[in-house]
Design a protein around this motif. Structure first.
Motif, short mmCIF file in Angstrom:
data_model
loop_
_atom_site.label_atom_id
_atom_site.label_comp_id
_atom_site.label_asym_id
_atom_site.label_seq_id
_atom_site.Cartn_x
_atom_site.Cartn_y
_atom_site.Cartn_z
N THR A 155 0.80 -1.22 0.00
CA THR A 155 0.00 0.00 0.00
C THR A 155 0.83 1.27 0.00
OG1 THR A 155 -1.80 -1.14 1.13
CG2 THR A 155 -1.79 1.25 1.26
N ARG A 156 1.82 1.37 0.87
CA ARG A 156 2.56 2.63 1.02
C ARG A 156 3.57 2.87 -0.08
NH1 ARG A 156 -1.12 5.00 3.95
NH2 ARG A 156 -1.62 3.84 5.84
N THR A 157 4.22 1.81 -0.54
CA THR A 157 5.33 1.98 -1.48
C THR A 157 4.94 1.82 -2.94
OG1 THR A 157 5.92 -0.37 -1.44
CG2 THR A 157 6.88 1.04 0.28
N GLY A 158 3.85 1.12 -3.22
CA GLY A 158 3.50 0.79 -4.59
C GLY A 158 4.23 -0.43 -5.12
N ASN A 159 5.08 -1.04 -4.31
CA ASN A 159 5.82 -2.22 -4.74
C ASN A 159 4.85 -3.37 -5.03
OD1 ASN A 159 8.26 -0.93 -4.47
ND2 ASN A 159 8.70 -1.79 -2.45
N LEU A 160 5.02 -3.99 -6.19
CA LEU A 160 4.17 -5.12 -6.57
C LEU A 160 4.77 -6.39 -6.00
CD1 LEU A 160 3.48 -4.14 -10.29
CD2 LEU A 160 2.12 -3.61 -8.25
N LYS A 161 4.05 -7.02 -5.08
CA LYS A 161 4.55 -8.24 -4.43
C LYS A 161 4.17 -9.49 -5.20
CE LYS A 161 6.64 -7.45 -1.48
NZ LYS A 161 7.99 -6.85 -1.50
N ALA B 229 2.27 5.28 -7.85
CA ALA B 229 2.47 4.54 -9.09
C ALA B 229 3.04 3.16 -8.77
CB ALA B 229 3.43 5.28 -10.01
N PRO B 230 2.51 2.11 -9.39
CA PRO B 230 3.04 0.75 -9.16
C PRO B 230 4.52 0.68 -9.54
CG PRO B 230 0.95 0.67 -10.35
CD PRO B 230 1.37 2.10 -10.33
N ARG B 231 5.27 -0.12 -8.76
CA ARG B 231 6.70 -0.29 -9.03
C ARG B 231 7.02 -1.78 -9.10
NH1 ARG B 231 10.58 3.22 -5.33
NH2 ARG B 231 9.54 2.08 -3.66
N LEU B 232 7.78 -2.18 -10.11
CA LEU B 232 8.18 -3.57 -10.30
C LEU B 232 9.67 -3.76 -10.13
CD1 LEU B 232 7.32 -6.46 -11.10
CD2 LEU B 232 7.63 -5.78 -13.49
N ILE B 233 10.46 -2.72 -10.37
CA ILE B 233 11.91 -2.80 -10.26
C ILE B 233 12.36 -2.03 -9.03
CG2 ILE B 233 14.11 -2.23 -11.36
CD1 ILE B 233 12.74 -2.57 -14.05
#
Length: 450
Positions: A146-152, A323-327
């Motif tokens: 939720t807070r970081t946008g990191n996609l788990k 924004a979602p983040r993958l890297i």
């Protein structure tokens, strides 16, 4: 003449001592050389001329997702996150991150993805089980921090093994979670209500006349779930009332809703190193009263599962779009969409939607979630089908202070295709895995308004 005190045995002892000393010296020298070889790295053996160096792909939990040179690329986890990882051909990456980050990988640069392989594996298994149970065509789930946008987790099922990508039809390679665009259905009602609440155009306990059907803008709008003839805004969400939504958006300028939908990310590109669909959101000048009404409950626009999870995350993340983040290390992009008070009110109402409606289908005992289901007819050959549906869910856990936001989409289920029957239980099983893997304890009872 020998010395009276010198004996042959003394000579032998002296000779043995000399030999032992020599051997000790040789041993010490050998040990010193070995130690030097250990501490001073030797030059690596040159790579054969026909082998191209390539960087590794790693997960956030330290697992190797792809390694080895281009000509001998290996994927130790096989099908896990295959559509995200992708695969290579003779000249470089062909799909997934292997293609999207090909230049960096070709330079030998390793890349760390935000994925947690434990979560990814659990999500994929939940989807495989759900598809087998309902004979669905395909499904996708995204889990976002939720807070970081990191996609788990970014899961698309059915999948494939990138070690043998040539052996499956190309549609198996498709990263449906990011590419497939579909009408989301009633899950969008939560985002519409949040926008109107933020604009002061409604309140959680404002009451509206809501018959089971209504003529509106030249069309008949129907409800499916039986409900009272007057509903509060929170109850419009609880009963997923289309008629209620027409009351909420009546006389609202189209630009208002369009502005919020754009801020949620609908119709906008998502840049995270992989191809991703933009979805369709028409210009407000093209909205009539009926178009705005249908848009308010998720028809007439298209989204991807990636866009849906990012939009719902605004409600979970105190009104902030992340924004979602993958890297790992990608720049964080944020913007304010809703006030903190509006987001908190929406979390409380969406918790009520679950607890008052589909509690056992969407959450585990002792835990509290917030969310909204959707069921949308799929257009086949230009007409809405009575047999093909998309089942969706957007939600977050825990309800009061969310850690994770989850979006679910299943298309073409032959049985149990309603969002409450299919997408909500998938959400429950996915969040069950999250609770276990991240050791999140039960919560105190939350209070919701009647």
């Amino acid at each position: 003449m020998r010395h009276p005190f010198f004996r042959a045995s003394d000579y032998q002892l002296a000779r043995r001592a000399s030999i032992i000393a020599f051997l000790a010296l040789v041993s010490f020298a050998s040990l010193a050389v070995a130690l030097a070889n250990l501490t001073v790295p030797s030059s690596p053996a040159p790579m054969p001329p026909d082998v191209t160096v390539r960087g590794r792909l790693l997960s956030a939990d330290g697992q190797i997702l792809a390694s080895g040179p281009l000509q001998r690329r290996q994927y130790p986890h096989g099908p896990l996150a295959a559509q995200v990882v992708g695969f290579v051909g003779a000249s470089g990456g062909l799909e997934g991150i292997e293609r999207g980050a090909n230049d960096r990988l070709q330079r030998g640069e390793p890349l760390n993805l935000t994925l947690d392989t434990r979560v990814q594996a659990a999500v994929e298994q939940v989807l495989v089980d759900a598809m087998a149970r309902t004979d669905a065509d395909f499904a996708s789930v995204i889990v976002m921090e939720t807070r970081t946008g990191n996609l788990k987790a970014v899961a698309s099922v059915p999948g494939f093994d990138p070690n043998a990508w040539q052996k499956v039809p190309p549609d198996r390679w498709r990263n449906r979670a990011m590419l497939d665009e579909y009408e989301p259905g009633s899950v969008v009602k939560a985002l519409t209500v949040a926008a109107l609440l933020n604009e002061g155009r409604t309140m959680p306990d404002a009451t509206y006349d809501t018959p089971m059907w209504r003529r509106y803008a030249g069309a008949t709008i129907n409800d499916i779930v039986p409900h009272p003839g007057r509903l509060k805004t929170r109850q419009i969400l609880r009963y997923s009332s289309n008629v209620g939504m027409t009351r909420l958006v009546e006389n609202v300028p189209p630009g208002v809703l369009h502005r919020y939908f754009t801020a949620y990310g609908f119709g906008q590109p998502v840049r995270l190193g992989l191809p991703a669909g933009d979805g369709l959101l028409r210009d407000p000048e093209d909205w009539g009263a009926l178009a705005q009404a249908t848009l308010s409950f998720g028809q007439g626009l298209t989204v991807t599962t990636l866009q849906l999870v990012a939009a719902f995350n605004v409600l979970a993340n105190s009104g902030q779009y992340v924004a979602p983040r993958l890297i790992v290390g990608a720049p964080a992009v944020t913007r304010t969409v809703l006030s903190e008070a509006t987001a908190a009110s929406m979390r409380e109402m969406l918790h009520g939607v679950i607890d008052d409606g589909i509690k056992t289908k969407a959450e585990l005992p002792g835990y509290h979630v917030g969310g909204k289901t959707g069921t949308a007819q799929v257009a086949v050959n230009g007409r809405y089908s009575d047999e093909v549906f998309s089942s969706t869910f957007g939600g977050f856990i825990p309800a009061d202070r969310p850690l994770f936001t989850v979006a679910v989409m299943v298309r073409g289920a032959k049985r149990e295709y309603q969002g409450s029957q299919l997408a909500a239980p998938i959400f429950r099983d996915v969040t069950s895995a999250l609770l276990s893997l991240y050791a999140i304890g039960p919560e105190v009872e939350l209070r919701t308004a009647p």
